[in-house]
Structures are given as C-alpha cells and as structure tokens.
Design an enzyme around this catalytic site. Structure first.
Site, PDB file in Angstrom:
ATOM      1  N   GLY B 263       0.866  -1.033   0.166  1.00 17.10           N
ATOM      2  CA  GLY B 263       0.261   0.232   0.505  1.00 17.10           C
ATOM      3  C   GLY B 263       0.702   1.123  -0.142  1.00 17.10           C
ATOM      4  N   GLY B 265       2.763   4.860   0.850  1.00 16.34           N
ATOM      5  CA  GLY B 265       3.033   5.194   2.900  1.00 16.34           C
ATOM      6  C   GLY B 265       4.544   5.052   3.285  1.00 16.34           C
ATOM      7  N   VAL B 267       5.144   2.581   6.293  1.00 17.15           N
ATOM      8  CA  VAL B 267       5.713   2.144   6.025  1.00 17.15           C
ATOM      9  C   VAL B 267       5.954   1.099   5.183  1.00 17.15           C
ATOM     10  CG1 VAL B 267       4.267  -0.360   6.867  1.00 17.15           C
ATOM     11  CG2 VAL B 267       4.143   2.165   7.735  1.00 17.15           C
ATOM     12  N   GLU B 288      -0.413  -2.055  -6.863  1.00 16.42           N
ATOM     13  CA  GLU B 288      -1.480  -1.134  -7.434  1.00 16.42           C
ATOM     14  C   GLU B 288      -0.547   0.280  -7.387  1.00 16.42           C
ATOM     15  OE1 GLU B 288      -4.826  -0.613  -5.494  1.00 16.42           O
ATOM     16  OE2 GLU B 288      -3.883  -0.067  -3.814  1.00 16.42           O
ATOM     17  N   ASN B 378      -9.697   7.874   4.177  1.00 23.14           N
ATOM     18  CA  ASN B 378      -9.630   7.746   2.631  1.00 23.14           C
ATOM     19  C   ASN B 378     -10.455   7.084   1.959  1.00 23.14           C
ATOM     20  OD1 ASN B 378      -7.297   9.879   3.101  1.00 23.14           O
ATOM     21  ND2 ASN B 378      -5.989   8.153   3.379  1.00 23.14           N
ATOM     22  N   GLY B 382      -8.081   0.069  -3.069  1.00 26.91           N
ATOM     23  CA  GLY B 382      -7.323  -1.635  -3.502  1.00 26.91           C
ATOM     24  C   GLY B 382      -6.674  -2.396  -2.013  1.00 26.91           C
TER      25      GLY B 382
END
Lengths: 496, 496
Positions: B263, B265, B267, B288, B378, B382
């Site tokens: 994802g 960000g 991390v 993605e 948000n 995905g």
C-alpha cells in the site's frame, strides 16, 4: 462383491473394521476428512474414533470439506474428541462446545482451506479419511457425492484411510472433475470459462503406499432437511425474481441470466423453484452445493448445467438422481471446493450469488455467522468466496422473527462477514433494496424504506436521522449502535 | 511541436483551451477521469470546471481511477461541484464535505469500478477527461503515468476530452499493457501467470469521433510526499522482514518470496527499503502503485520487475525514471486497475499483500477507512482486492498515537473493511502476530501479547478475559465494545 471395488490388487489386504481403522488415528493428530454439507462424509471411521476418543481421552484437529452428516460432528464434540475444527460446521452440540471455548473453531472461506494446506499456512495433515465409490486399478480413487477437500487431503496426508461405500453406485465415475492448480510460484491458469467445462481427471490421484486402511460401508448420506416454503421465503423469492425480470427489461441481463450460486436452505430453494414458472431459460449454476431444487429445475427443462462441490438432497431426490445417473451425468459436475469456490472463476463467469444473512445493517454490512456478536451459528462457508467476487452479490433474511422480537435489519451488525463494499442487493420478506451506485446515506434510507419490518421502521429511521445529524460518511451513534442487541439480551425484544 | 502529438490529422481541429473544454461538462453529468494516486490526472480541465461550477452552481458525479493530485478534488469540493464521487479520495476538503453528507461518496474496491460500469451496475459515463502523452495515428491514445480506469472510460463514455501533457515524454509508449477482459457472458481467461507478462496493446483504443476537445498541458504530476522513516515505521518494517526471513528458514517461501503488493505510505516504503540490505533477491511486485522504493530496489539490483497501475513518486525519482526510460522500461509495466487488482490474478500469482490499517481488533478484523465508525479518512482503495485474495494478507499500524491517547489495537473495530476471515498477519511497532491457523480466542491472546501498546495491554486483556467468561466463539461485551472510542470522544483518551 465389495472387494471388487478394490481394483488394485495390492490394496486388498488393507481391509479392516472401522474400529481397527479408528486405532490408526492418534491423540493430537491433524485429520482431514471428506464430507461437504453432509455429502460424501466418513460414515463409520470418524464415529468409531469418537467412541474410542471418549474412553481414551483423545483429541484431534479435524479439517473437512464443510459440515458432516449423521451427527458425526456432534458425536465427536460430545466425546471431547475435537481440539480444533475447521472450516465449517452446523452441529448443535459442536456449536455449543465452540461457544464455550472448549473446541477451537476456524471459520474459514471454503475455497481457502486447501490453499492454506498447500501453502503450509496450516499444520500438515497426519491422516485422511476419505469416502470413495471405488479404488481404481492405478490406486486413484473415485469420490462419492462430494469432492470437497479430498484431493488435497489425498495429496498431502501422510496416511490415508478409505471408506468404500457400497451404497453408492460405481456409476458415479465421471461425475467429478478432479483438477488442482499448481503450487506457487508456478501456478497456471485454471481453464474454466463456462460452468460445464471439465478440465481435469475423473479420479483423485493417490499414492497407494499411503493407504493404511480400507473399510467397507453401506450407508447413504444424511438426507437434506428441506423445510417447505412459507409466506416469508415465498415473498423473498418473489422480490428476487421480480428484480431479475426487471434487470432483463433494462438490458442488464439476458433471460439466461448468468451462472447462479445459491446458499443452502429454504430461501435458496424457493428462489430456484420460482424459476420453474418463469420466462428464464437455459439457466446454469456455478455453486458449491446442489439441492433438490437444482434437479427439479433440470427436470423442468429450465436449468441446463450445474457445477458444485457436493450434492446434498432429500432421500427421494437422491434416488431420482443417483438411480438415474445416465439421465443426469451430462447435467452436473462436482469439483474440488478450491475450484468450485475460487475467486477468479467466480469473477470470470460473472456469478449471481444468493446467500443468507443472519442480520444486516443500514449501510449494507452483513453478518452471516454470529448471534449477538459472540456466539457462532454455523460459519461463513462459501458465502464470502462468492459474494466478494460475484457479478451480483445478493443477501436475504427475514425482516423480523420470534414474534417480531428480533429485527434482522439493524443499526449496526454485531459481526461483519461481508462488508458494505461487497454487497449489492439486500432482500427481506418486506422488500428488496438495490444498493448499487449508492453512497452509505442513500443505502440507509433505501434499506429503511424497503427492507425493515414495519414494527421497527420508525425506530431505525430515528437512529439514522440522529446519527446523520451528528455527521459522518457512515453516520453512527457508537453508544447506541448495539442497543438493539443489548435490549434483546436484557428484555427479550429489540423493540423500544 | 505540441500539435505533433496529435498524429491523427482529423483531430487537430479539436484543440481548445481548458476553459472551453470545461464548457462541455454540464450539470448532472457523470464524468470519468484519468488519475490514480495523483498520477496521470487531469491537470487543467477539471480545475477549470471547478471554477465554472462555482460561478454557475453545477454539480457532477465524478469517477476516477483513484485519488487526484494538485488539490483538484479539493477545488471541486470547495466549488460545490461534486454531487457524487467514487471510488477513492485522499483530499482534506473533499473528505470534510463527504463527512457532512454534502458529497456522496462510494468507497469502492479499486478493481470493481470498471466492472460495475461494463456490467451497467453504475450510471453510464457521459464524458471522460483523460490525460495522454499523445494520440496515435489510429486515434488510439497513449496514457501517461497511470492507466487507472481510462480504458473503460475511453470505451464507454459518450464523449471524450483529451489532455495532451507535453511534460511527459512520448517515450512512455510501451510502458503500458492495455488489456480488457471480455464482457459477460463471454469472458475468457486473463493470461497472466507472472508479474512481467504483457498480454495487451500499447495504446488505449478510442473511437476518434467521440473526441470533443483536446487541451494541451505541460505540468508534472503532483509529487508523492515521502515522509522519512521514523522509529515506529522502522520497527514495523523490521518485524515484517524478520517474519519473511523465518518463513524462508521454515521452507514456506524461497528468498525470491512471491510477488509483493505494498500500500501507499511510509511503512510500505520502509518495508521495501528493508529488502535493500537483505538476502532476498530477484523480488517482484504485483501491486497498484509504484513508489520511490520500487525504483530504489530496482537500482539496488534486488527487484527484477514491478507491475502496477500507476507510478507515484517524488520529484527526484520522477526525473530519474522518466528521464531514463530506456533503463527502466523492461523493469515495470502499468495496467488498467481492473487488471492490476483483479482477484483471480492476485490468487493465481500468490501475492504477499502489505496494507495499512487505521485500527484492528483482537479477533483480526481491520478498519482501513473510518475514524470512530462514522467519519471516513480516505477509502478502502485496493486493499480489499489484494487482502481478500492474497497468499499472505498483512496489515500494519502503529500500536498507539497522539501521545498514546489512541490505541490502534482495540476490543472491536468501529468499521470493518477486512474481516477476521481475510487477515493473516497483524503488525505494530510493538510486534507481529501471526494469526494463521488460530481460532478467535487464540488470535486475541496473540494480538494482546504481541501487538498492543504496553499502556493498553492490561486494559485489553481485561476486556478479553471478561468477554471470554461470558462465552462465545468470538467473545465480546457488546455494551463495552466501543467504550474505547467513546472514551476518546468524551475524555480525549482511550485510557481508563
């Protein structure tokens, strides 16, 4: 004559009694067993093990396809024989032990157990118990009325016990499509593009050197209990059929629809039976369990093909189908459950998924498994496999029950199995809410208008209105979200 | 020179200003726009429409790939130009309007919007706005830094406005793999068996007669804001890398791992950067969004191929990649988001999915979207596409925040985006909980032992112990389940 069902000579000396076979299952073992919604389960070895476990204080981890028949889960639970159970159950005694914490239960998507075993994300299977119609000359096995996870258990278990059920005709050869995807990272395409595609073998491969016992049985599956349609299920079915008819009028679907998946139970049966007197034709199913209604629709000339992992039918229907296999064998196929329920196929085929909810909330979240947040009923089964990846995801429940003391349409569900992102259509006996293209606040108003029982409409509208005033994309009053469940627990009714 | 980017002569007379193009978007229209996590979005037409909408009081439904850059969502929201928005956003002003109910938002799995449009489960797209690098001789178009839903918008929209961005090199030709599955009931196999497979065209098909306007722009994407790693993200990354190393030791994975999805960000960036100094090699991504860390790993010789739907990177990284496409063009590919995120491919490839949670609970349910149940942050993006179908589904969050007034590990999440059935591994800066093969009560103890912040451990243990005493498969005290959120709202801290 029974011995003729062992067509590989070298295995004939493995025949033993169920009690002898049960001695091969030891304390602490992980046992994988055939059986999917009562169909094709172990008829004698697991019950014999239950008796042994009771006297010897033994415990196992039991994995199956889905639920077992003949109260086997109940016998095992009552004997204290289960330390862990997955991926599904429907037994009253077992459920009770799960809810006290005595049996640890993993409530798993039915497509995933085999994947997890192949990926070594679950402990390895020590011994498998698999019901078969016969053992072929090469040692491969012909399953009976379900395939479930038997292909995986046969491949991965260190030892295998076979139950040859002589009550099942050897003519079942050919009704199964045995296929397994490759292990990672070398997995290829699963080449199914229509429900009737057969892509695999007719028998389950099995290394004969793993067979440690063969037991003969002569006992049919537990029959399905088909509750007759009642006004509520009839109303739900009517709403769904009208919805489909309208989708055809709008040009969204043809009157062949798309492959249908239907969960177990009387609502699914009522919906399918509704097709009988409809204009729909050449229907297909891509589902997990085939019930009486599937074969009724085949007989009525409405359904041309059905794909699933098991056949769970009434006694009459069993005779009708398995006594006339020549008539039905090109009309249905049974697959491993990690194929029948695999996400990619469900999306590729565009399945219309119809499943039963315990409760749903105003934003479209569905609880399929828990009573008041804590106590499990049965399990998620394949509903998540289908709903998440379906062309249309439909959930049904009665609007209210127990003399309307319980509303099944709520401010917030007490357990989420299917999220607001995954649910398209909600149906109760009151009406249908089409949630496609709606934001949460729109969904809430539509569900209140169309689905909730009139006794609860005002109460639910009040919750939504007051929550909306406070704001949010998905307005909730957290201090009140479970007040309906709590009122039921305290006062015996969700009514204010 | 800019006109050379219109290689189909007959379209050259469609060139106009952004303001003229904005006049083609009318009140009540459904608008489909390119743009996926800031990449390849409309740079001028949507902002010009925002200005027009403000003065003329116009409202549209806006569908995109994912979030937009350059505050475009904010400008549209502040202009009151949005009646409905889907499937994702990250804008502060828009979020605020969604939470007041002024803008209706549909928080959709990113793989599904295109499906829903093709299936007529969403209203038809009136007009599309698509950023392109150039228009080819046959009228087909070359997208820029994302593909998103542009293939679907180009196919289905009645009219199309193209923004030719001259800041993007025409050399992007070939970095996209443009493929669409067939419509139901004739859908075939999507023939991808490895992240690097290219199965489609290099350009997006477009009927030139639908082009109603062409606007030139010369403006880069909004750069990604890469927050530097901090002790918490570093700790989370360390736990995950140790977990992977151990899985290799156990023989569950090879040191190539399996295709990774990460994802957005810091991390995700920290985890990926952790691979740099590891023994892992020949890694791949099936994700993605590609961030800086992807290209850092490519440069470090650790990552051999990355598949996604967009490239969202810092300004420096943008120059590094798009200024040296010759070096990177065989190392990554951009796909339509209904291919990059499609469930069947994620399961077929065995993706390792790493996504960020807002909060998770003791039974493994994950909230990715909502603050205290009602307010959206948000959107699910995905994460559900990947988590639900992944080989391993990993969710990360900090254990506590706001000087530990907020615990992100809770008795019950206030909104469920990923259910207990779908989550394998939970990680906080405190530690990692491997939930595979665990029943709910086992999961709870492991999460309390490994993940919760020490300030909350006793409090969480107390909840679990008292709930367990009352019983249930998933023991809860419904009257107390949200008490932590309520205490935060009332008293500013979740602490008792």
């Amino acid at each position: 004559m029974a011995y003729e069902r062992i067509r590989l000579e070298s295995l004939k000396d493995k025949v033993m009694t169920a009690e002898q076979a049960a001695l091969l299952i030891n304390n602490g073992m992980v046992v994988g067993s055939s059986g999917f919604t009562k169909a094709g389960d172990s008829k004698v070895v697991l019950p014999a093990f239950a008796a042994r476990a009771k006297s010897e204080n033994l415990k196992i981890t039991l994995m199956t396809g889905a639920s077992l028949g003949h109260d086997t889960d109940g016998k095992l639970a009552e004997a204290g024989a289960l330390s862990k159970r997955m991926p599904f159950q429907v037994d009253r005694a077992l459920r009770s032990k799960i809810n006290t914490g005595e049996v640890l239960f993993i409530d798993q998507h039915l497509s995933e157990s085999a994947e997890l075993l192949h990926n070594k994300n679950l402990p390895p299977v020590d011994i498998a118990v698999i019901e078969v119609a016969y053992i072929d000359r090469d040692g491969s096995i012909v399953p009976t009325t379900s395939v479930g996870n038997s292909v995986t258990f046969a491949a991965l278990a260190k030892q295998v016990i076979l139950e040859i059920n002589t009550a099942v005709s050897e003519e079942v050869y050919g009704i199964h499509d045995i296929y397994q995807a490759e292990d990672y990272p070398y997995r290829n395409v699963i080449p199914i593009v229509a429900p009737w595609n057969k892509i695999g073998r007719k028998t389950i491969p099995l290394d004969p050197s793993k067979v440690v016992g063969i037991v003969f049985t002569d006992m049919l599956d537990s029959p399905a209990d088909i509750a007759p349609a009642d006004p509520k299920t009839t109303a739900i079915a009517k709403h769904i059929l009208e919805f489909f008819e309208n989708e055809v009028l709008l040009g969204h679907l043809t009157d062949r629809l798309l492959p249908i998946q239907a969960g177990i139970g009387k609502v699914a049966n009522a919906v399918l039976m509704g097709f009988k007197d409809s204009n729909f034709y050449d229907l297909t199913m891509f589902s997990e369990v085939l019930q009486d209604s599937t074969f009724d629709l085949i007989d009525a000339g409405k359904l041309s093909f059905a794909s699933a992992s098991s056949v769970t039918v009434s006694k009459d229907c069993y005779q009708r189908v398995f006594g006339n296999l020549q008539k039905y064998r090109d009309k249905f196929v049974l697959r491993p459950q990690n194929i029948s329920n695999t996400p990619g196929l469900i999306r590729r085929l565009g399945v219309i998924a119809i499943n039963t909810a315990i409760e749903f909330d105003i934003y479209g979240n569905v609880n399929s498994t828990h009573i008041s947040g804590s106590k499990i009923m049965n399990g998620i089964g394949g509903s998540g496999d289908f709903a998440r990846n379906a062309y249309l995801s439909i959930f049904v429940t009665q609007a209210a029950s127990k003399e309307n003391a319980i509303s099944h349409v709520l401010p917030m569900v007490s357990h989420v199995d299917h999220t607001e992102h995954d649910v398209d259509i909600l149906v109760t006996d009151i009406g249908l809410a089409d949630l496609r293209g709606l934001a949460p606040r729109e969904r809430a108003q539509k569900i209140i208008d169309n689905c909730v029982h009139p006794d609860y409409r005002e109460q639910l509208q009040s919750y939504f209105d007051r929550a909306s005033e406070r704001g949010g994309h998905t307005p909730h009053l957290l201090e009140e979200a479970f007040s309906w469940h709590l009122r039921l627990m305290d006062a015996g009714s969700m009514k204010k």
